[in-house]
Write an enzyme that holds these catalytic residues in place. Sequence first.
Site, mmCIF file in Angstrom:
data_model
loop_
_atom_site.group_PDB
_atom_site.id
_atom_site.type_symbol
_atom_site.label_atom_id
_atom_site.label_comp_id
_atom_site.label_asym_id
_atom_site.label_seq_id
_atom_site.Cartn_x
_atom_site.Cartn_y
_atom_site.Cartn_z
ATOM 1 N N ASP A 16 -6.366 -19.084 -19.692
ATOM 2 C CA ASP A 16 -6.766 -17.982 -20.689
ATOM 3 C C ASP A 16 -8.250 -18.010 -20.884
ATOM 4 O O ASP A 16 -8.711 -18.521 -21.497
ATOM 5 C CB ASP A 16 -6.138 -17.759 -21.963
ATOM 6 C CG ASP A 16 -6.780 -16.418 -22.679
ATOM 7 O OD1 ASP A 16 -7.652 -15.573 -22.023
ATOM 8 O OD2 ASP A 16 -6.196 -16.317 -23.688
ATOM 9 N N CYS A 46 -8.942 -11.154 -19.936
ATOM 10 C CA CYS A 46 -9.097 -9.785 -20.278
ATOM 11 C C CYS A 46 -10.284 -8.945 -19.349
ATOM 12 O O CYS A 46 -10.488 -8.038 -19.695
ATOM 13 C CB CYS A 46 -9.920 -9.972 -21.658
ATOM 14 S SG CYS A 46 -11.314 -10.960 -21.579
#
Length: 100
Positions: free
Chosen positions: A31, A58
């Site tokens: 991540d 993201c």
Amino acid sequence: MHNAHFLNEDATKAIRKIVARGERVDVVFLDPPRTGSTPEFLDAVSRMNPEKLIYISCNPKTQKRDLEFLKKKGWRVQMIQPVDLFPHTEHTECIVVVSR
């Protein structure tokens, strides 16, 4: 948990140490920040050869870039799942499962 190990260290440095020790893992969860991962980290993960890599992002642009790097190393996308963590905004997380 007895079958999990958590590290609090720079990811690239940590993964390089793990690979150098010859350790192996089944799954790597990744991540990274909006800027994405580094080629050094992705290369080390590839050399470790886990069964799966779970890439949470993201930023679809840097995730795409990193997935293209992994594809050149023999990895294949198995599943893509967007997750809307912030309703009524343009922001989503994207989870990709990658394997060889």
